[in-house]
Design an enzyme around this catalytic site. Structure first.
Site, PDB file in Angstrom:
ATOM      1  N   HIS A 268       0.825  -1.214   0.000  1.00 41.46           N
ATOM      2  CA  HIS A 268       0.000   0.000   0.000  1.00 41.46           C
ATOM      3  C   HIS A 268       0.858   1.264   0.000  1.00 41.46           C
ATOM      4  O   HIS A 268       0.349   2.370   0.095  1.00 41.46           O
ATOM      5  CB  HIS A 268      -0.898  -0.041   1.247  1.00 41.46           C
ATOM      6  CG  HIS A 268      -2.011   0.943   1.246  1.00 41.46           C
ATOM      7  ND1 HIS A 268      -2.094   1.993   2.138  1.00 41.46           N
ATOM      8  CD2 HIS A 268      -3.105   1.042   0.449  1.00 41.46           C
ATOM      9  CE1 HIS A 268      -3.192   2.686   1.917  1.00 41.46           C
ATOM     10  NE2 HIS A 268      -3.816   2.147   0.899  1.00 41.46           N
TER      11      HIS A 268
ATOM     12  N   LYS B 169       3.159   4.394  -1.293  1.00 45.32           N
ATOM     13  CA  LYS B 169       3.241   5.284  -2.454  1.00 45.32           C
ATOM     14  C   LYS B 169       4.561   6.030  -2.344  1.00 45.32           C
ATOM     15  O   LYS B 169       4.693   6.944  -1.532  1.00 45.32           O
ATOM     16  CB  LYS B 169       2.085   6.282  -2.505  1.00 45.32           C
ATOM     17  CG  LYS B 169       0.707   5.633  -2.655  1.00 45.32           C
ATOM     18  CD  LYS B 169       0.051   5.465  -1.323  1.00 45.32           C
ATOM     19  CE  LYS B 169      -1.352   4.878  -1.480  1.00 45.32           C
ATOM     20  NZ  LYS B 169      -1.893   4.445  -0.175  1.00 45.32           N
TER      21      LYS B 169
ATOM     22  N   LYS C 188      -4.061  10.668   5.644  1.00 49.15           N
ATOM     23  CA  LYS C 188      -3.632   9.867   6.790  1.00 49.15           C
ATOM     24  C   LYS C 188      -2.697  10.750   7.597  1.00 49.15           C
ATOM     25  O   LYS C 188      -1.500  10.875   7.289  1.00 49.15           O
ATOM     26  CB  LYS C 188      -2.894   8.606   6.335  1.00 49.15           C
ATOM     27  CG  LYS C 188      -3.692   7.690   5.373  1.00 49.15           C
ATOM     28  CD  LYS C 188      -3.385   8.005   3.946  1.00 49.15           C
ATOM     29  CE  LYS C 188      -3.848   6.931   2.973  1.00 49.15           C
ATOM     30  NZ  LYS C 188      -5.234   6.582   2.982  1.00 49.15           N
TER      31      LYS C 188
ATOM     32  N   ASP D 204       0.200  16.571  20.158  1.00 50.70           N
ATOM     33  CA  ASP D 204       0.580  17.860  20.746  1.00 50.70           C
ATOM     34  C   ASP D 204       1.185  18.747  19.649  1.00 50.70           C
ATOM     35  O   ASP D 204       0.697  18.772  18.531  1.00 50.70           O
ATOM     36  CB  ASP D 204       1.538  17.641  21.923  1.00 50.70           C
ATOM     37  CG  ASP D 204       0.921  16.762  23.014  1.00 50.70           C
ATOM     38  OD1 ASP D 204      -0.301  16.892  23.229  1.00 50.70           O
ATOM     39  OD2 ASP D 204       1.633  15.956  23.621  1.00 50.70           O
TER      40      ASP D 204
END
Length: 400
Positions: free
Chosen positions: A146, A148, A320, A325
């Protein structure tokens, strides 16, 4: 009655085979996989959030390549933008530039036979990676690459959520506007993207190019600290848990899918109980059957302890991104779901630069401005049909 019984027996045997195949395949995979660590590097980053901007920049860099072009995508399609992409690669190969292209066997199944032949005729080294294989056919079918990754001349790298296809430009009416996060990297971190690509290339072709120094030119450092974090169907749960456990004040999570493991659910709960404010942004619409419904069983328990969920409404949200923080931001290819945790091969970029993290948080605020908070009232109004889909989705959530 005899036919019905035979069908039931057959289906039970198929299910038994799938379970055994997966468990044995997983066991073999875990016995062989190793945790790969790359160092913290100093470089520079550019963030792209739309396909138009990314593809223009990426294609320009490919056109300017002098020595080699290394590309790995989960999806390449048979549409105008994919054909433009492949045409540029063929043109560069015919000019004498070494072009290597890896595409996942499942994700890249839309590449036409005509394009496959043209690529190879032009000199592009084109391969499908992660083809299903015996003896664990079902497991290997689900264990997909998956990642890239793009590396041009060993000097410029790209990594993130965009694949190659018209939907990533917002040109598919089913999804509309497409929001995603993708990084352009310069500096020594490109060496780590290059290394990862060459590992994947060797895994597919058995050709070892890792010691070839021309793929690792000397690169100037930049102001931003970063680290590449690859995972191969293992260790991602550990990484995400460590991020959540380190949070002191705020967690912002963006993902197209929200199907966490029990361990990550507990880590989210622990963070919330420590007083950490947690916001999770996911798309309103789904791009695969049952993916959206598989998230619903997690909402009510987590909302009950103060975790806030938002549905992106402007189009499809595919980013994604994980912000802890003001000290760490994670952008890459891994989703917050079981497939990325336990099956897919992924690569993420940890970013430790406060100014860049503030910039990313500004982009996320723009996304939240196009989002609607999920409420208990909305959960209560779900139809019986929707709740039924949730039950079924939970059963198959590991493969969505």
């Amino acid at each position: 009655m005899g036919i019905t019984l035979s069908i039931i027996v057959f289906l039970l045997l198929v299910c038994l085979w799938l379970v055994i195949d997966y468990k044995l395949g997983r066991k073999k995979h875990l016995s062989a996989v190793t945790k790969r660590e790359y160092p913290v590097r100093n470089g520079d980053l550019t963030l792209f959030t739309t396909g138009e901007e990314l593809f223009k920049n990426l294609f320009d860099e490919i056109r300017a390549a002098q020595e080699h072009i290394h590309l790995l995508f989960y999806i390449v399609k048979d549409d105008p933008i994919s054909n433009e992409f492949l045409s540029i690669l063929m043109e560069k190969a015919e000019q004498g530039v070494k072009v290597r292209l890896l595409v996942d066997w499942v994700g890249g199944n839309k590449v036409s036979k005509k394009n496959e032949k043209a690529l190879k005729k032009s000199g592009v080294q084109f391969f499908y990676c992660h083809k299903p294989k015996f003896p664990f056919l079902w497991y290997s079918l689900n264990e997909r690459n998956h990642r890239k990754i793009a590396v041009i001349d060993g000097k410029v790298g790209f990594v993130g959520g965009f694949n190659i296809g018209k939907e990533y430009l917002g040109r598919d009416p089913k999804f509309g506007f497409w929001r995603d996060y993708h990084l352009k990297i310069t500096g020594p971190g490109v060496h780590d993207l290059q290394t990862q690509f060459l590992y994947d290339y060797q895994d597919r072709t058995s050709e070892d190019l890792l010691m070839n120094t021309k793929y690792f030119p000397e690169l100037q450092e930049g102001p931003i600290k970063m680290k590449m974090v690859p995972t191969d169907g293992a260790f991602l749960q550990e990484h995400f848990t460590e991020l959540l456990n380190s949070a002191e004040h705020e967690v912002i999570l963006g993902s197209p899918y929200f199907i966490p493991s029990k361990e990550l659910v507990q880590a989210l709960k622990n963070a919330a109980h420590r007083g950490v404010k947690i916001k999770i942004l996911i798309p309103r619409i789904g791009d695969h059957p049952f993916v959206k419904e598989a998230a619903y069983p997690y909402f009510k328990p987590l909302m009950g302890i103060g975790i806030q969920f938002y549905f992106y409404e402007k189009g499809f949200y595919h980013a994604k991104v994980f912000v802890i923080d003001d000290k760490l931001c994670d952008i890459g290819t891994a989703n917050f779901d079981k497939r990325s945790l336990f099956l897919n091969h992924e690569i993420n970029c940890y970013i430790y630069d406060r100014a860049f993290i503030h910039y990313v948080k500004g982009e996320i605020r723009k996304d939240l401005a196009h989002a609607t908070p999920l409420t208990f009232e909305e959960l209560r109004k779900r139809s019986i049909f929707h709740r039924g889909k949730e039950k079924f989705s939970t059963l198959i959530s590991g493969f969505l």
